[in-house]
Design an enzyme around this catalytic site. Sequence first.
Site, mmCIF file in Angstrom:
data_model
loop_
_atom_site.group_PDB
_atom_site.id
_atom_site.type_symbol
_atom_site.label_atom_id
_atom_site.label_comp_id
_atom_site.label_asym_id
_atom_site.label_seq_id
_atom_site.Cartn_x
_atom_site.Cartn_y
_atom_site.Cartn_z
ATOM 1 N N HIS A 93 88.352 38.318 37.597
ATOM 2 C CA HIS A 93 88.072 38.146 39.030
ATOM 3 C C HIS A 93 89.329 37.605 39.712
ATOM 4 O O HIS A 93 90.059 36.790 39.140
ATOM 5 C CB HIS A 93 86.891 37.188 39.221
ATOM 6 C CG HIS A 93 86.389 37.199 40.627
ATOM 7 N ND1 HIS A 93 87.022 36.504 41.633
ATOM 8 C CD2 HIS A 93 85.349 37.851 41.206
ATOM 9 C CE1 HIS A 93 86.378 36.721 42.771
ATOM 10 N NE2 HIS A 93 85.360 37.543 42.540
ATOM 11 N N GLU A 95 89.752 35.435 41.884
ATOM 12 C CA GLU A 95 89.830 33.968 42.016
ATOM 13 C C GLU A 95 90.376 33.353 40.736
ATOM 14 O O GLU A 95 91.100 32.358 40.767
ATOM 15 C CB GLU A 95 88.453 33.406 42.395
ATOM 16 C CG GLU A 95 88.142 33.683 43.866
ATOM 17 C CD GLU A 95 86.674 33.851 44.202
ATOM 18 O OE1 GLU A 95 85.805 33.459 43.415
ATOM 19 O OE2 GLU A 95 86.401 34.406 45.292
ATOM 20 N N GLU A 165 87.735 45.198 43.949
ATOM 21 C CA GLU A 165 87.572 44.089 44.906
ATOM 22 C C GLU A 165 88.902 43.783 45.572
ATOM 23 O O GLU A 165 89.725 43.040 45.004
ATOM 24 C CB GLU A 165 87.077 42.828 44.179
ATOM 25 C CG GLU A 165 85.670 42.907 43.653
ATOM 26 C CD GLU A 165 85.000 41.531 43.625
ATOM 27 O OE1 GLU A 165 83.859 41.438 44.069
ATOM 28 O OE2 GLU A 165 85.619 40.547 43.181
HETATM 29 P P1 13P Z 1 82.020 38.063 48.879
HETATM 30 O O1 13P Z 1 80.872 39.026 48.769
HETATM 31 O O2 13P Z 1 81.598 36.666 49.219
HETATM 32 O O3 13P Z 1 83.124 38.592 49.732
HETATM 33 O O4 13P Z 1 82.638 37.922 47.390
HETATM 34 C C1 13P Z 1 82.897 39.064 46.670
HETATM 35 C C2 13P Z 1 83.232 38.687 45.284
HETATM 36 O O5 13P Z 1 84.244 38.060 45.034
HETATM 37 C C3 13P Z 1 82.291 39.077 44.232
HETATM 38 O O6 13P Z 1 82.845 38.916 42.978
#
Ligand code: 13P
Length: 246
Positions: A93, A95, A165
């Site tokens: 991910h 993050e 993403e």
């Molecule tokens: P949001 O739907 O809050 O933009 O986050 C997406 C996400 O990072 C899912 O893994």
Amino acid sequence: MKKLIVGNFKMNTTVQEFSNYLDKFLPDVKSLKNGIVLCVPYTHLMLANQKLVATNVLFGSQNISTEENGAYTGEVSSIMVKSLGATYTIVGHSERRKLFRETDEQINQKIKMALGVNLKVILCVGETKFEHNNNKTKLVIKRELEIALKGLYENELKNIVIAYEPVWAIGTGKTPSTKEIENVVDYIKNVVAEIFSQKSAEKLCILYGGSVDENNCANILKIEGVGGLLVGGSCLSPDKFVNIIK
Ligand code: 13P
């Protein structure tokens, strides 16, 4: 076709709140036909295991260790997650890449750890705002995929879902145009076809994630090649998430 709708809880809810969430959520999704997965904090896996058994909802973790076991304080291994009944884990991910400095090589290692214990992988790829603005999207996605999938056998691909993403779309309320999503999804298939084969690439399930909500989900799901959604913020309200799945 049946879509895969995944909720990523990130670092939200206490175990009690998650328990209340499930009490509300499960009856509402009982008769829905889409695939449903909740990726929850490690602390919630035991409860998920108890409450989701014999339901149509699967669950998973949001990360796993690169290591199998040993002196790695604070880490959680793939076998630990698997032993709690999880079917999936998210890997890579943005993050984790950004805030915890995860490298493509570590992501590759994590994928191998997951597949080694029969955990399915949701591999996240996507470009930052800077990369997007500088036309580097394809370059970034190619690198992320090539390193993440390095050394895997073609038959392992069936246990991998790829989530596109765009980092700039996460939690911002912004999404790429449908054409942009379609192009990237198509490009992901091309890269996978180059690494493995056209046949395997065609079978891939590719999700879109980044500011998915009740209003835009239907249009995104109509995009050619999009096999489902990875939902962050909007999965935290059971009502909103049920509407998205519907
Ligand atoms: P949001 O739907 O809050 O933009 O986050 C997406 C996400 O990072 C899912 O893994």
